[in-house]
Design an enzyme around this catalytic site. Structure first.
Site, PDB file in Angstrom:
ATOM      1  N   GLU A  10       8.297  26.822  38.008  1.00  0.00           N
ATOM      2  CA  GLU A  10       6.908  26.923  37.579  1.00  0.00           C
ATOM      3  C   GLU A  10       6.690  28.133  36.676  1.00  0.00           C
ATOM      4  O   GLU A  10       5.953  28.059  35.680  1.00  0.00           O
ATOM      5  CB  GLU A  10       6.005  26.959  38.806  1.00  0.00           C
ATOM      6  CG  GLU A  10       6.034  25.641  39.576  1.00  0.00           C
ATOM      7  CD  GLU A  10       5.237  25.671  40.864  1.00  0.00           C
ATOM      8  OE1 GLU A  10       4.288  24.883  40.984  1.00  0.00           O
ATOM      9  OE2 GLU A  10       5.594  26.480  41.754  1.00  0.00           O
ATOM     10  N   GLU A  25      10.726  21.491  46.459  1.00  0.00           N
ATOM     11  CA  GLU A  25       9.783  21.729  47.551  1.00  0.00           C
ATOM     12  C   GLU A  25       9.700  20.563  48.539  1.00  0.00           C
ATOM     13  O   GLU A  25       9.316  20.754  49.695  1.00  0.00           O
ATOM     14  CB  GLU A  25       8.395  22.028  46.985  1.00  0.00           C
ATOM     15  CG  GLU A  25       8.273  23.373  46.280  1.00  0.00           C
ATOM     16  CD  GLU A  25       8.579  23.307  44.793  1.00  0.00           C
ATOM     17  OE1 GLU A  25       8.208  24.245  44.074  1.00  0.00           O
ATOM     18  OE2 GLU A  25       9.221  22.312  44.345  1.00  0.00           O
ATOM     19  N   ALA A  69      10.058  30.167  46.231  1.00  0.00           N
ATOM     20  CA  ALA A  69       9.053  30.980  46.908  1.00  0.00           C
ATOM     21  C   ALA A  69       9.617  31.643  48.162  1.00  0.00           C
ATOM     22  O   ALA A  69      10.586  31.179  48.762  1.00  0.00           O
ATOM     23  CB  ALA A  69       7.854  30.118  47.290  1.00  0.00           C
ATOM     24  N   GLY A 127       9.191  27.747  42.678  1.00  0.00           N
ATOM     25  CA  GLY A 127       8.318  28.619  41.923  1.00  0.00           C
ATOM     26  C   GLY A 127       8.975  29.219  40.700  1.00  0.00           C
ATOM     27  O   GLY A 127       8.288  29.570  39.734  1.00  0.00           O
TER      28      GLY A 127
END
Length: 264
Positions: free
Chosen positions: A116, A136, A64, A113
């Site tokens: 994901e 994270e 991210a 991300g």
């Protein structure tokens, strides 16, 4: 597409290849996500029957955009996402429910991300040098867009907690063995193999594939009983499809495996 666009699009017959080129590292945020959603919708609307999501840069995604976290801490963000103006959870759900097959082709580093995003696809293929991890925890966070629950679905609770709590980077072969990703290939044939898989999916019965995705989604999120109860309704488009008629006719005339599907 312009040179500054975050997504480059190519069409290969029935397959659309979307290359993320959001420099420097394909950071996940509103710019990349909104562009990707627009391109996914465009591919569907223009008749693509499978899509490859890949990177045109050295890495698939470094995670991210950290600027989003600052916005969230200052109270400017969206409670369902790391930044304001978009929802990562809604994004993953829309990707998962797109009624055509999606192949994630992972090269280089795929973190946070980026993991994901890959997990929202139907098939994940990775180059053998790829390094993949939910990192994270190094920031005092955990996966924010739904990565934890999707890891649980694929590899079970123990491995999912390991990935998200230890925050390590794993080699692709390990994650293939665990069942997080489908296939690992040498780096130099990654693009070719991803396209071949997408083409195989694209030439299949597209209506049935859409129903398969819906059944799998319900089973994973609501349980087998819920999927059983909705099977009849979800299968109605299959029984009305030209593909089923073509498949049955081909089987009778030529035997199994030779049907040519029109995707409708």
């Amino acid at each position: 597409m312009t040179d500054s666009a975050p997504i480059a699009r190519e069409r290969h017959g029935l397959v659309t290849v979307l290359s993320m080129v959001h420099k420097p590292y394909n950071l996940i945020g509103p710019t990349l996500i909104n562009a990707l959603l627009a391109e996914l919708r465009e591919a569907q609307n223009t008749g693509s029957r499978a899509i490859v999501i890949r990177s045109g840069l050295r890495h698939f995604s470094a995670g991210a955009d950290l600027a989003l976290f600052g916005a969230r801490l200052e109270g400017k963000g969206n409670g369902g996402a790391p930044g304001g103006g978009w929802s990562g959870i809604d994004f993953l759900k829309e990707v998962e429910l797109l009624p055509i097959p999606l192949v994630a082709s992972v090269n280089g580093v795929c973190l946070g991300g980026g993991v994901e995003l890959a997990l929202a696809c139907d098939y994940i293929i990775a180059g053998n040098s790829a390094k993949i991890g939910s990192v994270e925890s190094a920031l005092g966070l955990h996966p924010l867009m739904g990565g934890i629950q999707r890891q649980v679905q694929r590899i079970g609770m123990a491995r999912a907690k390991e990935m998200s709590m230890l925050g390590r980077r794993y080699d692709a072969a390990t994650l293939e063995r665990w069942g997080l990703i489908n296939h690992v290939v040498p780096d130099d044939v990654l693009d070719k193999t991803a396209l071949a898989i997408a083409e195989e999916l694209a030439h299949g019965p597209t209506v049935a594939h859409a129903a398969t995705k819906q059944v799998a989604y319900i089973a994973a999120n609501q349980g087998v009983r819920a999927a059983d109860e909705q099977m009849g309704k979800l299968q109605e488009p299959i029984w009305a499809s030209d593909d089923l008629r073509a498949g049955l006719t081909s089987f009778r005339q030529n035997g199994p495996g030779l049907a040519k599907f029109a995707g409708r």
